[in-house]
Design an enzyme around this catalytic site. Structure first.
Site, PDB file in Angstrom:
ATOM      1  N   CYS A 107      77.741  76.771  69.446  1.00  0.00           N
ATOM      2  CA  CYS A 107      78.202  77.382  70.699  1.00  0.00           C
ATOM      3  C   CYS A 107      77.114  77.404  71.765  1.00  0.00           C
ATOM      4  CB  CYS A 107      78.741  78.780  70.456  1.00  0.00           C
ATOM      5  SG  CYS A 107      77.519  79.901  69.815  1.00  0.00           S
ATOM      6  N   HIS A 130      69.901  82.384  80.985  1.00  0.00           N
ATOM      7  CA  HIS A 130      71.231  82.979  81.035  1.00  0.00           C
ATOM      8  C   HIS A 130      71.848  82.847  82.433  1.00  0.00           C
ATOM      9  CE1 HIS A 130      74.193  84.935  78.737  1.00  0.00           C
ATOM     10  NE2 HIS A 130      74.282  85.968  79.544  1.00  0.00           N
TER      11      HIS A 130
HETATM   12  C1  PEP Z   1      72.397  80.385  72.224  1.00  0.00           C
HETATM   13  O1  PEP Z   1      71.312  80.963  72.165  1.00  0.00           O
HETATM   14  O2  PEP Z   1      72.538  79.163  72.026  1.00  0.00           O
HETATM   15  C2  PEP Z   1      73.615  81.133  72.583  1.00  0.00           C
HETATM   16  C3  PEP Z   1      74.799  80.570  72.532  1.00  0.00           C
HETATM   17  O3  PEP Z   1      73.458  82.424  72.996  1.00  0.00           O
HETATM   18  P1  PEP Z   1      72.970  82.831  74.465  1.00  0.00           P
HETATM   19  O4  PEP Z   1      72.960  81.587  75.303  1.00  0.00           O
HETATM   20  O5  PEP Z   1      73.928  83.854  74.948  1.00  0.00           O
HETATM   21  O6  PEP Z   1      71.619  83.386  74.205  1.00  0.00           O
END
Ligand code: PEP
Ligand code: MG
Length: 625
Positions: free
Chosen positions: A546, A226
């Site tokens: 996404c 993240h």
């Molecule tokens: C993912 O896991 O691909 C996602 C878009 O969520 P995050 O990156 O916030 O975990």
């Protein structure tokens, strides 16, 4: 400083000043995180001590306080042992410089006089563990400094100062682990600096001001953690996982961070600085070129229209989204609202934040994801409020995270649903559930959603007449493989390839050690994406990607070929992705996807993708130039 800006004047002065210095140029290799080149003075001064708010304890609590100390000591040792183990990749001279320092830290955290004395202070003077650590490390450091005598050589003086600083540093690490304070206070960050630290948590990244910062480089971290996602969102050139770097920097150093190649150079020579300046200029030109794509449609050569949206992790990205040409927000990560605070934000505060974001999008849709706490997204507010355990599970990524936590603590979910429903009056919103693995979770969440809507209406609150769609993230293999059943319960799918890759391949997104194994092109991941997409398309249900995969223009033809027509990504990637879309035909993408999906070898898949990218690059005649 944004990566496209010319370096502010103090860079020049500092870098030239540095060049006269005798420290040799040193190159560190890390993981490329966020494109762009930064040149700047290193900001890595001694860590400011985290603020301590709890000083005294009751006698009855002293055993628990001792246990907190033990946990912090164990965690600190683990952090340092991990850093120590990775030093082997460095050249010998760098190892020789850094290893003794880390060894000294590890020794201090063993069954040392320091730790015994801290424990004694907790028991005898009823100090909190953090206060006892500060009192003891200050006392030891002062005693070391008191050994200075008139007539002592400058070297001996420096050695005493160094030892005193080492003791204070170990104290700061313990306090950081005890208070879970953000890694660093960024208020003192000089403009145009390159931030270098051992680690950076997502909540630390949330405090960065990209307009003041030239670049970031750390020793810890993985490509899709993240923290990486946030640095990319902020558009700050960044390299993570550069072993040994934080322990090699000295006050006054200058660094060049290349976020595309994943390298960090300390004390760059004149030639390195000149090359870096040329790269900064080239990058700015490329950005200008991409700027021209903003108003062109995201449409393939044969007229297939594709939806391109932006992911948002912090409200300060809104202007970047507007410049990018994205049409709406396909993933609003709401975790930022819960970071760096002591309490949970109430319904009004959340409603106001969501409303201002929805309004800023001027009628374009916004998909708001409810809180995804857990895994590497460790958010202090929730632990301070006693909602999640302060000491995370041994396997936080497999524990109480995402929708599981929200259903367990349904008040959190109710507040967030209510706030989103109220913000839904300001423009089209959708609601998204993270980390779903079962149909029952979606049903339960929908019951809560509808109950909250009824309650708001009873309360006389205005909310949209037709409830906004409630969709789910597909980011676990369990969800992907149950996509056909989930499609009966959810209003839309958003495929989160970051977690999907991590959970499918059993690779931690934020872990440097296994970063090389993190591969969204592994056939297992691609098959799950295909399965989930086809389940949605059969139901004529909206489906998007996404995760970071959608931000990679080379992978867009494959995703188009699998039937996907909606992508959400970090704003800075939108122009590149649009260019990729404008250079291909859907039929060719479909044929290409079929050939990729026949493969079982990730290397062969990578070759096919590189081949297709080369072909389309030569055929690309429509814009961006
Ligand atoms: C993912 O896991 O691909 C996602 C878009 O969520 P995050 O990156 O916030 O975990
Ligand atoms: Mg995720």
């Amino acid at each position: 400083m944004s990566r496209a800006d010319p370096p502010p004047p103090q860079h020049k002065r500092l870098s030239r000043g540095r060049l006269e210095n005798s420290r040799p140029e040193v190159l560190f290799n890390g993981i490329p995180i966020s494109a762009g080149v930064a040149i700047g003075p290193v900001f890595s001064a001694a860590e400011p001590a985290p603020e301590i708010t709890r000083h005294k304890i009751l006698a009855a609590d002293s055993a628990a306080e001792g246990a907190r100390l033990d946990a912090a000591v164990a965690q600190s040792r683990k952090q340092l042992t991990k850093l120590r183990a990775r030093l082997a990749v460095l050249p010998e001279e760098s190892q020789a410089e850094i290893a003794p320092l880390i060894d000294a830290y590890i020794r201090m955290l063993g069954p040392s006089r320091l730790i015994r004395a801290v424990r004694q202070r907790i028991e005898e003077t009823l100090l909190s563990a953090e206060s006892a650590v500060v009192a003891e490390t200050d006392a030891i450091a002062a005693a070391i400094q008191a050994q200075a005598e008139p007539g002592m050589s400058a070297d001996d003086h420096a050695s005493l100062e160094r030892r005193a600083e080492e003791v204070r540093e170990i104290g700061r690490r313990l306090v950081r682990n005890l208070t879970r304070a953000p890694y660093r206070s960024f208020t003192a960050l000089p403009p145009g600096a390159v931030l270098i630290s051992e680690a950076l948590r997502p909540s630390d990244a949330a405090l960065l001001d990209p307009s003041r910062l030239a670049g970031v480089a750390t020793e810890e971290g993985g490509a899709e953690g993240h923290t990486a996602v946030m640095l990319r969102a902020l558009g700050v050139p960044a390299v993570l996982g550069a072993t040994g770097l934080a322990h090699a920097v000295k006050p006054g150093d200058v660094a060049v961070v290349d976020g595309l190649s994943g390298t960090v150079v300390l004390n760059p020579t004149a030639a390195t600085i000149a090359a870096a300046r040329r790269a900064v200029t080239a990058f700015a030109r490329e950005r200008q070129r991409f700027g021209r794509l903003r108003r062109l449609p995201a449409e393939t050569l044969d007229g297939e229209v594709v939806e391109l949206q932006a992911n948002l992790e912090l409200p300060l990205e809104l202007p970047l989204i507007a410049q990018s040409g994205a049409v709406g927000i396909g993933l609003l990560r709401t975790e930022f609202l819960f970071m760096n605070r002591e309490t949970i934000p109430d319904e009004d505060t959340q409603a106001e934040t969501y409303r201002s974001i929805v309004e800023a999008m001027g009628g374009d849709p916004v998909a708001i994801r409810v809180l995804d706490w857990g895994g590497e997204k460790d958010i202090e507010a929730l632990s301070s409020a006693g909602i999640v355990p302060e000491v995370a599970d041994a396997n936080p990524a497999l524990g109480l995270r995402g929708i599981r936590l929200l259903l367990r603590q349904s008040e959190l979910l109710e507040i967030q649903f209510a706030a989103i429903l109220r913000a839904g009056l300001a423009g089209p919103v959708r609601v998204m559930l993270p980390m779903v693995t079962t149909v029952a979770e979606v049903r339960e969440a929908r019951e809560i959603y509808e109950r909250v809507a009824r309650r708001l209406r009873r309360r006389g609150e205005r909310i949209p007449e037709k409830l906004p769609p409630l969709g789910i993230m597909i980011e676990t293999p369990g969800a992907a493989l149950s996509a056909d059943a989930l499609a009966l319960e959810a209003d839309f799918f958003a495929i989160g390839t970051n977690d999907l890759t991590a959970y499918t391949l059993a690779v931690d997104r934020g872990e440097t050690e296994v970063a090389e194994l993190y591969d969204p092109l592994h056939p297992a991941v691609l098959r799950l994406v295909q399965f989930a997409t086809e389940a949605a398309l059969r139901m004529r249900m909206p489906v998007s990607v996404c995760g970071e995969m959608a931000a990679n223009p080379r992978l867009i033809p494959l995703l188009l070929g699998l039937g996907l027509r909606s992508f959400s990504m970090t704003a800075s990637a939108v122009p590149r992705v649009k260019q990729a879309i404008r250079g291909v035909e859907i039929d060719a993408c479909a044929r290409f996807a079929r050939s990729v999906m026949e493969q079982s070898d990730p290397t062969r898949i990578e070759e096919l993708i590189a081949g297709f990218a080369r072909q389309t690059a030569t055929a690309d005649v429509r814009g961006g130039h």
